[in-house]
Design a protein around this motif. Structure first.
Motif, PDB file in Angstrom:
ATOM      1  N   ASP A   1       0.830  -1.206   0.000  1.00 36.64           N
ATOM      2  CA  ASP A   1       0.000   0.000   0.000  1.00 36.64           C
ATOM      3  C   ASP A   1       0.862   1.252   0.000  1.00 36.64           C
ATOM      4  O   ASP A   1       1.006   1.899   1.053  1.00 36.64           O
ATOM      5  CB  ASP A   1      -0.917  -0.025   1.224  1.00 36.64           C
ATOM      6  CG  ASP A   1      -1.882   1.142   1.239  1.00 36.64           C
ATOM      7  OD1 ASP A   1      -2.411   1.493   0.163  1.00 36.64           O
ATOM      8  OD2 ASP A   1      -2.111   1.715   2.326  1.00 36.64           O
TER       9      ASP A   1
ATOM     10  N   ILE B   1      -5.509  -8.138   2.913  1.00 35.75           N
ATOM     11  CA  ILE B   1      -6.637  -7.209   2.946  1.00 35.75           C
ATOM     12  C   ILE B   1      -6.445  -6.233   4.102  1.00 35.75           C
ATOM     13  O   ILE B   1      -6.580  -5.028   3.930  1.00 35.75           O
ATOM     14  CB  ILE B   1      -7.972  -7.978   3.023  1.00 35.75           C
ATOM     15  CG1 ILE B   1      -8.162  -8.731   1.694  1.00 35.75           C
ATOM     16  CG2 ILE B   1      -9.130  -7.037   3.336  1.00 35.75           C
ATOM     17  CD1 ILE B   1      -9.315  -9.695   1.653  1.00 35.75           C
TER      18      ILE B   1
ATOM     19  N   ASP C   1      -7.558   0.970  -1.845  1.00 37.80           N
ATOM     20  CA  ASP C   1      -8.400  -0.172  -1.526  1.00 37.80           C
ATOM     21  C   ASP C   1      -7.811  -1.436  -2.164  1.00 37.80           C
ATOM     22  O   ASP C   1      -6.853  -1.374  -2.942  1.00 37.80           O
ATOM     23  CB  ASP C   1      -9.859   0.066  -1.922  1.00 37.80           C
ATOM     24  CG  ASP C   1     -10.103   0.184  -3.413  1.00 37.80           C
ATOM     25  OD1 ASP C   1      -9.393  -0.450  -4.219  1.00 37.80           O
ATOM     26  OD2 ASP C   1     -11.047   0.912  -3.793  1.00 37.80           O
ATOM     27  N   LEU C   2      -8.358  -2.565  -1.809  1.00 34.53           N
ATOM     28  CA  LEU C   2      -7.821  -3.849  -2.257  1.00 34.53           C
ATOM     29  C   LEU C   2      -7.741  -3.939  -3.772  1.00 34.53           C
ATOM     30  O   LEU C   2      -6.719  -4.353  -4.330  1.00 34.53           O
ATOM     31  CB  LEU C   2      -8.670  -4.997  -1.701  1.00 34.53           C
ATOM     32  CG  LEU C   2      -8.238  -6.397  -2.125  1.00 34.53           C
ATOM     33  CD1 LEU C   2      -6.855  -6.721  -1.589  1.00 34.53           C
ATOM     34  CD2 LEU C   2      -9.260  -7.425  -1.667  1.00 34.53           C
ATOM     35  N   GLU C   3      -8.789  -3.529  -4.459  1.00 34.30           N
ATOM     36  CA  GLU C   3      -8.815  -3.616  -5.915  1.00 34.30           C
ATOM     37  C   GLU C   3      -7.724  -2.766  -6.550  1.00 34.30           C
ATOM     38  O   GLU C   3      -7.086  -3.176  -7.512  1.00 34.30           O
ATOM     39  CB  GLU C   3     -10.196  -3.225  -6.468  1.00 34.30           C
ATOM     40  CG  GLU C   3     -11.313  -4.190  -6.113  1.00 34.30           C
ATOM     41  CD  GLU C   3     -11.801  -4.083  -4.659  1.00 34.30           C
ATOM     42  OE1 GLU C   3     -11.584  -3.027  -4.003  1.00 34.30           O
ATOM     43  OE2 GLU C   3     -12.365  -5.080  -4.174  1.00 34.30           O
ATOM     44  N   GLU C   4      -7.487  -1.581  -5.989  1.00 34.77           N
ATOM     45  CA  GLU C   4      -6.432  -0.702  -6.506  1.00 34.77           C
ATOM     46  C   GLU C   4      -5.055  -1.314  -6.284  1.00 34.77           C
ATOM     47  O   GLU C   4      -4.198  -1.286  -7.181  1.00 34.77           O
ATOM     48  CB  GLU C   4      -6.504   0.678  -5.831  1.00 34.77           C
ATOM     49  CG  GLU C   4      -7.724   1.480  -6.219  1.00 34.77           C
ATOM     50  CD  GLU C   4      -7.914   2.704  -5.345  1.00 34.77           C
ATOM     51  OE1 GLU C   4      -8.276   3.764  -5.898  1.00 34.77           O
ATOM     52  OE2 GLU C   4      -7.703   2.634  -4.107  1.00 34.77           O
ATOM     53  N   ARG C   5      -4.832  -1.881  -5.099  1.00 35.12           N
ATOM     54  CA  ARG C   5      -3.536  -2.497  -4.805  1.00 35.12           C
ATOM     55  C   ARG C   5      -3.290  -3.704  -5.708  1.00 35.12           C
ATOM     56  O   ARG C   5      -2.193  -3.866  -6.243  1.00 35.12           O
ATOM     57  CB  ARG C   5      -3.442  -2.883  -3.327  1.00 35.12           C
ATOM     58  CG  ARG C   5      -3.320  -1.654  -2.430  1.00 35.12           C
ATOM     59  CD  ARG C   5      -3.187  -2.008  -0.966  1.00 35.12           C
ATOM     60  NE  ARG C   5      -4.468  -2.403  -0.415  1.00 35.12           N
ATOM     61  CZ  ARG C   5      -4.670  -3.444   0.380  1.00 35.12           C
ATOM     62  NH1 ARG C   5      -3.667  -4.213   0.754  1.00 35.12           N
ATOM     63  NH2 ARG C   5      -5.874  -3.715   0.834  1.00 35.12           N
ATOM     64  N   VAL C   6      -4.308  -4.530  -5.885  1.00 33.29           N
ATOM     65  CA  VAL C   6      -4.168  -5.698  -6.765  1.00 33.29           C
ATOM     66  C   VAL C   6      -3.885  -5.253  -8.196  1.00 33.29           C
ATOM     67  O   VAL C   6      -3.012  -5.804  -8.868  1.00 33.29           O
ATOM     68  CB  VAL C   6      -5.418  -6.603  -6.692  1.00 33.29           C
ATOM     69  CG1 VAL C   6      -5.433  -7.633  -7.813  1.00 33.29           C
ATOM     70  CG2 VAL C   6      -5.496  -7.293  -5.335  1.00 33.29           C
ATOM     71  N   ALA C   7      -4.582  -4.225  -8.671  1.00 34.53           N
ATOM     72  CA  ALA C   7      -4.373  -3.738 -10.040  1.00 34.53           C
ATOM     73  C   ALA C   7      -2.949  -3.222 -10.228  1.00 34.53           C
ATOM     74  O   ALA C   7      -2.315  -3.494 -11.257  1.00 34.53           O
ATOM     75  CB  ALA C   7      -5.388  -2.644 -10.374  1.00 34.53           C
TER      76      ALA C   7
ATOM     77  N   GLU D   1      -0.654  -6.277 -10.301  1.00 38.41           N
ATOM     78  CA  GLU D   1      -0.786  -7.008 -11.566  1.00 38.41           C
ATOM     79  C   GLU D   1      -0.080  -6.281 -12.702  1.00 38.41           C
ATOM     80  O   GLU D   1       0.595  -6.912 -13.521  1.00 38.41           O
ATOM     81  CB  GLU D   1      -2.261  -7.243 -11.895  1.00 38.41           C
ATOM     82  CG  GLU D   1      -2.905  -8.273 -11.000  1.00 38.41           C
ATOM     83  CD  GLU D   1      -4.391  -8.443 -11.207  1.00 38.41           C
ATOM     84  OE1 GLU D   1      -4.918  -9.490 -10.793  1.00 38.41           O
ATOM     85  OE2 GLU D   1      -5.044  -7.533 -11.773  1.00 38.41           O
TER      86      GLU D   1
ATOM     87  N   PRO E   1      -5.385 -11.898  -3.260  1.00 40.17           N
ATOM     88  CA  PRO E   1      -5.813 -11.270  -2.006  1.00 40.17           C
ATOM     89  C   PRO E   1      -6.082 -12.332  -0.935  1.00 40.17           C
ATOM     90  O   PRO E   1      -6.546 -13.433  -1.243  1.00 40.17           O
ATOM     91  CB  PRO E   1      -7.118 -10.563  -2.374  1.00 40.17           C
ATOM     92  CG  PRO E   1      -7.089 -10.438  -3.864  1.00 40.17           C
ATOM     93  CD  PRO E   1      -6.310 -11.622  -4.353  1.00 40.17           C
TER      94      PRO E   1
END
Length: 163
Positions: free
Chosen positions: A11, A37, A46-52, A55, A73
């Motif tokens: 993060d 998480i 947020d989780l989706e932003e970190r994963v993106a 990736e 996640p």
């Protein structure tokens, strides 16, 4: 197939993380980036932003190394996450002695829970030893330049978040 798990909050993902991912990918056939998480830490992204972000950065590394690197996640115990993804190896990055003391305790607990999963420590490259996501966020929050610590894409995401 040797599967490794590199867990963290990411993060955001920093050049230090990317260096550890690149080096860890030489040790395994598949590297899973476990994205904690961790609602208790109150992440900026947020989780989706970190994963993106992970990736996007890992796709570049996969192309360079030929190793499959995927984001996963998780919000369970690290040892259970390792089992879930089939990892026999947990990769942890160390910056300083203080990191080692905490990680040493974690390894002991993880070994008590499942001694078949090994933990490998990779020392941060000298150029990245001072980089911590917490400090990167603080510098960005106070209007400082974090381009030395993150990729241009992550820098843009931080600038957008700080507006």
């Amino acid at each position: 197939m040797r599967i490794g798990l590199y867990p963290g909050t990411f993060d955001p993902i920093t050049l230090g993380h990317i260096d550890i991912i690149r080096r860890a990918s030489a040790l395994v056939d598949r590297l899973v980036i476990g994205v904690a998480i961790n609602r208790d830490k109150g992440p900026l992204f947020d989780l989706e932003e970190r994963v993106a972000m992970i990736e996007a950065e890992c796709a570049k590394l996969s192309d360079l190394t030929g190793i499959e690197i995927v984001a996963h996640p998780f919000d369970n115990l690290l040892i259970d996450c390792a089992k879930d993804v089939g990892a026999g190896l947990i990769v942890r990055g160390l910056r300083a002695v203080a990191d080692f003391e905490y990680e040493f305790q974690m390894v002991g607990m993880n070994r008590a829970l499942d001694d078949s999963i090994e933990t490998v420590f990779l020392m941060a490259d000298a150029n990245h030893q001072a980089i911590a996501s917490k400090l990167v966020k603080e510098i960005a929050r106070l209007g400082g330049d974090v381009r030395k610590f993150v990729t241009p894409e992550v820098n843009a995401a931080l600038e957008e978040k700080m507006r």
